[in-house]
Motif scaffolding. Structure first.
Motif, short mmCIF file in Angstrom:
data_model
loop_
_atom_site.label_atom_id
_atom_site.label_comp_id
_atom_site.label_asym_id
_atom_site.label_seq_id
_atom_site.Cartn_x
_atom_site.Cartn_y
_atom_site.Cartn_z
N ARG A 1 59.29 40.80 46.50
CA ARG A 1 59.01 41.96 47.33
C ARG A 1 57.78 42.63 47.07
NH1 ARG A 1 64.60 42.91 47.43
NH2 ARG A 1 64.56 44.51 46.31
N VAL A 2 57.48 42.83 45.68
CA VAL A 2 56.19 43.36 45.30
C VAL A 2 55.19 42.42 45.55
CG1 VAL A 2 57.10 45.33 44.06
CG2 VAL A 2 56.48 43.19 43.05
N GLU A 3 55.10 41.11 45.41
CA GLU A 3 54.41 40.09 45.51
C GLU A 3 54.03 40.17 46.93
OE1 GLU A 3 53.44 35.60 44.05
OE2 GLU A 3 55.72 36.14 44.84
N ALA A 4 54.87 40.15 47.88
CA ALA A 4 54.66 40.17 49.41
C ALA A 4 53.70 41.57 49.67
CB ALA A 4 55.87 39.99 50.29
N ASP A 5 53.98 42.53 49.07
CA ASP A 5 53.35 43.77 49.07
C ASP A 5 52.03 43.72 48.65
OD1 ASP A 5 55.50 44.71 50.43
OD2 ASP A 5 56.01 46.07 48.76
N GLY A 6 51.63 42.50 47.90
CA GLY A 6 50.24 42.39 47.52
C GLY A 6 50.06 43.40 45.90
N LEU A 7 51.08 43.75 45.63
CA LEU A 7 51.01 44.32 44.02
C LEU A 7 51.15 43.59 42.97
CD1 LEU A 7 53.83 47.17 45.16
CD2 LEU A 7 51.12 47.20 45.38
N VAL A 8 51.57 42.27 42.95
CA VAL A 8 51.47 41.50 41.64
C VAL A 8 51.13 40.01 42.30
CG1 VAL A 8 53.30 42.80 40.60
CG2 VAL A 8 54.03 40.87 42.03
N THR A 9 50.88 39.27 41.44
CA THR A 9 50.82 37.67 41.58
C THR A 9 51.52 37.06 40.47
OG1 THR A 9 48.57 37.62 40.02
CG2 THR A 9 48.58 37.91 42.46
N ARG A 10 51.84 35.72 41.03
CA ARG A 10 52.60 35.03 39.97
C ARG A 10 51.65 33.71 39.87
NH1 ARG A 10 58.98 34.83 41.17
NH2 ARG A 10 59.03 36.52 42.43
N SER A 11 51.76 33.26 38.58
CA SER A 11 50.98 31.96 38.19
C SER A 11 51.92 31.28 37.03
CB SER A 11 49.59 32.45 37.65
OG SER A 11 49.46 33.41 36.53
N PRO A 12 51.37 30.00 36.85
CA PRO A 12 52.03 29.15 35.75
C PRO A 12 51.95 30.00 34.41
CG PRO A 12 50.87 27.92 36.98
CD PRO A 12 50.51 29.12 37.60
N HIS A 13 52.98 30.27 33.68
CA HIS A 13 53.01 30.85 32.27
C HIS A 13 52.19 30.02 31.49
CE1 HIS A 13 54.08 32.84 28.59
NE2 HIS A 13 54.35 33.77 29.39
N PRO A 14 51.42 30.41 30.61
CA PRO A 14 50.48 29.54 29.84
C PRO A 14 51.37 29.06 28.51
CG PRO A 14 49.74 32.14 29.38
CD PRO A 14 50.89 31.95 30.37
N ARG A 15 52.42 29.81 28.05
CA ARG A 15 53.10 29.14 26.82
C ARG A 15 54.59 28.77 27.53
NH1 ARG A 15 50.66 33.83 25.58
NH2 ARG A 15 53.01 35.00 25.42
N ASP A 16 55.16 29.17 28.51
CA ASP A 16 56.36 28.78 28.88
C ASP A 16 56.08 28.07 30.23
OD1 ASP A 16 58.89 28.32 29.82
OD2 ASP A 16 59.42 30.41 29.35
N GLY A 17 56.17 26.79 30.35
CA GLY A 17 56.09 25.82 31.26
C GLY A 17 57.16 25.89 32.37
#
Length: 165
Positions: A72-88
């Motif tokens: 929901r907060v991603e859909a609101d434009g408040l956060v983004t998700r990306s691949p985690h650099p250490r935990d695939g």
């Protein structure tokens, strides 16, 4: 007759719900994000390379509930998700500029609402109440561990009203 523990539980839950709802109404009237969104934004902002699991651990809610709230907060434009650099297997969650603005706007609005609602309590009352709640939380957390009763009674902080040993 209600036991002291049940009375404590009942008033604690009543107070939490009423306080949450009143703060929520005041802050939403000022255009701030909901308290649930504020909690997740705060958790993300204070956790380097933040994963959904990290937020769930901080907020004491399930990973599924955290994931849905993050959606929901991603859909609101408040956060983004990306691949985690250490935990695939995980995604890293970061605040967007809009998320930082929302966090920075909502924090002071919460403080203002709390001051309006509870500002008549003096500092001593708040310190004592906070100490009692911290102690209750410590006992609750210790009760799920082996040998917990002994550790809860004998901490380096002492018991409320008595000096540390």
């Amino acid at each position: 007759m209600t036991s002291p523990l049940r009375e404590y539980f009942d008033i604690l839950i009543l107070h939490e719900k009423e306080l949450w709802n009143r703060v929520e109404r005041r802050t939403s009237a000022e255009g701030s994000v909901s308290l649930a969104r504020f909690e997740i934004l705060t958790a993300i902002s204070t956790t380097p390379a933040c994963r959904i699991q990290d937020v769930a651990d901080q907020l004491k809610i399930s990973v599924g509930a955290t994931s849905r709230l993050t959606d929901r907060v991603e859909a609101d434009g408040l956060v983004t998700r990306s691949p985690h650099p250490r935990d695939g297997r995980s995604s890293q969650v970061d605040l967007t500029d809009l998320g930082r603005v929302a966090l920075n706007r909502t924090g002071p609005a919460i403080d203002e609402a709390l001051n309006e609602l509870l500002g008549k309590m003096d500092e001593h009352e708040l310190v004592v109440l906070t100490a009692f709640l911290k102690r209750a939380h410590q006992i609750l957390n210790a009760s799920s561990m082996p040998g917990a009763e002994t550790r809860a009674r004998h901490t380096d902080q002492g018991t409320l009203g008595s000096p540390a040993r």
